[in-house]
Scaffold this active site. Structure first.
Site, short mmCIF file in Angstrom:
data_model
loop_
_atom_site.label_atom_id
_atom_site.label_comp_id
_atom_site.label_asym_id
_atom_site.label_seq_id
_atom_site.Cartn_x
_atom_site.Cartn_y
_atom_site.Cartn_z
N GLY A 1 0.77 -1.24 0.00
CA GLY A 1 0.00 0.00 0.00
C GLY A 1 0.79 1.29 0.00
O GLY A 1 0.28 2.33 0.41
N SER A 2 2.05 1.26 -0.49
CA SER A 2 2.79 2.52 -0.48
C SER A 2 2.24 3.49 -1.53
O SER A 2 2.23 4.71 -1.30
CB SER A 2 4.29 2.29 -0.67
OG SER A 2 4.57 1.87 -1.98
N ASN A 3 1.76 2.99 -2.64
CA ASN A 3 1.14 3.90 -3.62
C ASN A 3 -0.19 4.43 -3.10
O ASN A 3 -0.52 5.61 -3.31
CB ASN A 3 0.96 3.21 -4.97
CG ASN A 3 2.25 3.20 -5.78
OD1 ASN A 3 2.66 4.23 -6.30
ND2 ASN A 3 2.92 2.05 -5.85
N HIS B 1 2.71 0.59 -13.10
CA HIS B 1 3.51 -0.61 -13.34
C HIS B 1 4.99 -0.26 -13.20
O HIS B 1 5.43 0.78 -13.73
CB HIS B 1 3.22 -1.14 -14.75
CG HIS B 1 3.97 -2.40 -15.05
ND1 HIS B 1 3.59 -3.61 -14.51
CD2 HIS B 1 5.08 -2.63 -15.78
CE1 HIS B 1 4.45 -4.54 -14.90
NE2 HIS B 1 5.36 -3.96 -15.69
N MET C 1 -3.27 -7.32 -7.26
CA MET C 1 -2.52 -8.43 -7.86
C MET C 1 -3.38 -9.42 -8.67
O MET C 1 -3.12 -10.61 -8.67
CB MET C 1 -1.76 -9.18 -6.76
CG MET C 1 -0.72 -8.32 -6.05
SD MET C 1 0.42 -7.50 -7.17
CE MET C 1 1.40 -8.90 -7.68
N ARG C 2 -4.40 -8.91 -9.33
CA ARG C 2 -5.20 -9.76 -10.19
C ARG C 2 -5.39 -9.08 -11.53
O ARG C 2 -5.55 -7.85 -11.57
CB ARG C 2 -6.61 -9.95 -9.64
CG ARG C 2 -6.64 -10.58 -8.33
CD ARG C 2 -8.06 -10.77 -7.85
NE ARG C 2 -7.97 -11.72 -6.78
CZ ARG C 2 -7.98 -13.03 -6.95
NH1 ARG C 2 -8.16 -13.55 -8.14
NH2 ARG C 2 -7.83 -13.82 -5.93
N ASN D 1 -3.59 2.22 -13.81
CA ASN D 1 -2.71 1.32 -13.07
C ASN D 1 -1.30 1.89 -13.08
O ASN D 1 -0.94 2.66 -13.97
CB ASN D 1 -2.71 -0.06 -13.76
CG ASN D 1 -1.84 -1.07 -13.04
OD1 ASN D 1 -1.83 -1.15 -11.81
ND2 ASN D 1 -1.07 -1.85 -13.79
C1 GRF Z 1 4.21 -1.32 -7.12
O1 GRF Z 1 5.54 -1.59 -7.49
C2 GRF Z 1 3.35 -1.13 -8.34
O2 GRF Z 1 4.03 -0.56 -9.42
C3 GRF Z 1 2.94 -2.53 -8.68
O3 GRF Z 1 2.76 -3.16 -7.43
C4 GRF Z 1 3.55 -2.52 -6.45
C5 GRF Z 1 2.64 -2.11 -5.34
O4 GRF Z 1 3.35 -1.55 -4.27
N1 GRF Z 1 1.78 -2.56 -9.53
P1 GRF Z 1 2.56 -0.82 -3.11
O5 GRF Z 1 1.56 -1.85 -2.55
O6 GRF Z 1 1.87 0.36 -3.67
O7 GRF Z 1 3.59 -0.46 -2.09
#
Ligand code: GRF
Length: 208
Positions: free
Chosen positions: A15-17, A113, A94-95, A111
């Site tokens: 969940g860092s994003n 990536h 993750m799906r 999204n």
């Molecule tokens: C990130 O590297 C994002 O690019 C990818 O999954 C990871 C999620 O990281 N899709 P976080 O859960 O947001 O820390």
């Protein structure tokens, strides 16, 4: 014209994003609200982060109990639809979402990536980049279509691959850029500065 974006963030893990988006909203750097976090894993750390924010719904819907992926995607779409989002931001969800989900929200799912698409789609993009031996990789914010990381690209940021990099160090440097790039893409959308011309996305981009 700026529009306060109503977001649903979908995440499965750390969940860092998610936090980068929530922090930007709190600090006034992004005119948006997160209506809900939607998560497919009951124990994901992102749930604690959303709880700490305290100002959004948290919905957990696992795949368990659904006869098929299509049934699950339909239930997920119904859940998200109920929040009436302008944008659905996948942040480590993750799906791969099938047509039952993607078809319900045309042009509204984005999204992030951790590679410069179309290179290294799918899982372990940072490891793929290291194994291939590229000297530059990075991150991409893109619209989601029914493929795996194949939708129109909104923004990209390059990150050099250093000789001493391993997967962890490279991922960490990419992640720093991800957080800024995701917020920037959402800001451009909220300001009405992202438009589509076929597969190309044109942005009025005035720096971070
Ligand atoms: C990130 O590297 C994002 O690019 C990818 O999954 C990871 C999620 O990281 N899709 P976080 O859960 O947001 O820390």
């Amino acid at each position: 014209m700026t529009k306060k974006l109503r977001l649903v963030v979908m995440a499965s893990g750390r969940g860092s994003n998610f936090s980068a988006i929530a922090d930007a909203i709190r600090e006034g750097a992004l005119d948006a609200e997160i209506a809900a976090l939607v998560c497919d894993r009951p124990k994901a750390p992102v749930i604690d982060k959303a709880m700490a924010c305290g100002n959004m719904d948290i919905a957990v819907l696992t795949r368990k109990g659904f006869a098929s992926r299509a049934d699950y995607d339909m239930a997920l779409a119904d859940l998200v639809f109920g929040y009436d989002p302008d944008v659905i931001a996948l942040a480590g969800f993750m799906r791969v979402l099938g047509p039952e989900f993607v078809g319900r929200f045309p042009g509204r799912i984005i999204n992030i990536h951790p590679a410069l698409l179309p290179s290294f789609p799918g899982l372990d993009a940072q490891r793929q980049a290291l194994e291939y031996g590229v000297k530059v990789t990075g991150c991409t914010v893109h619209f989601v279509d029914e493929g795996t990381d194949t939708g129109p690209i909104i923004l990209q940021e390059a990150v050099p691959v250093l000789d001493e990099d391993d997967e962890e160090s490279l991922s960490a440097r990419i992640l720093e850029k991800e957080h800024k790039l995701y917020v920037k893409a959402l800001r451009l959308i909220s300001e009405g500065k992202v438009r589509m011309e076929g597969r190309r996305t044109l942005t009025e981009d005035k720096g971070l």
